[in-house]
Write a protein that holds these residues in place. Sequence first.
Motif: not given
Length: 138
Positions: A67-74, A102-115
């Motif tokens: 997966l590639t997710v946005v992290h921080g501002f951009a 949507l919750e993506i748990d990558a161990g040290a980081t948790l990425h939360l994305l909404g509709r």
Amino acid sequence: MRRWRVPASLPAAKIAGAILLMSIGLLFADGDPVRLALAALVATALAGWAVRDFVAPVRLAVDAAGLTVVHGFARRRHLPWATVEAISVDRRPRLGLTTETLEIDAGATLHLLGRYDLGDSPGDVARVLHSARTAAGA
């Protein structure tokens, strides 16, 4: 590769809201610098939020490698399938409506994305991610 992005109308609505807010601030400030500064501050924050949508519209992408997710501002962060511990959808009733995240748990980081981050239902995105992970053999 599959990508999910912010709906095109959302940053435009944020910019319109910032302009409207600044206009209302000018109209009702009555020469009060505090009211005007407060309106300008909130309008600037809303415009900055819209800029993020223009700079990094793709919030999530999936391919065979992960997966590639946005992290921080951009910034973007690639998460190989081996680092993704869990993909789930959190559903909560609020004010008579049910919200999904949507919750993506990558161990040290948790990425939360909404509709509004995905432009699609988090439940539908989670199903696609699970299928992609299975197809990648992870």
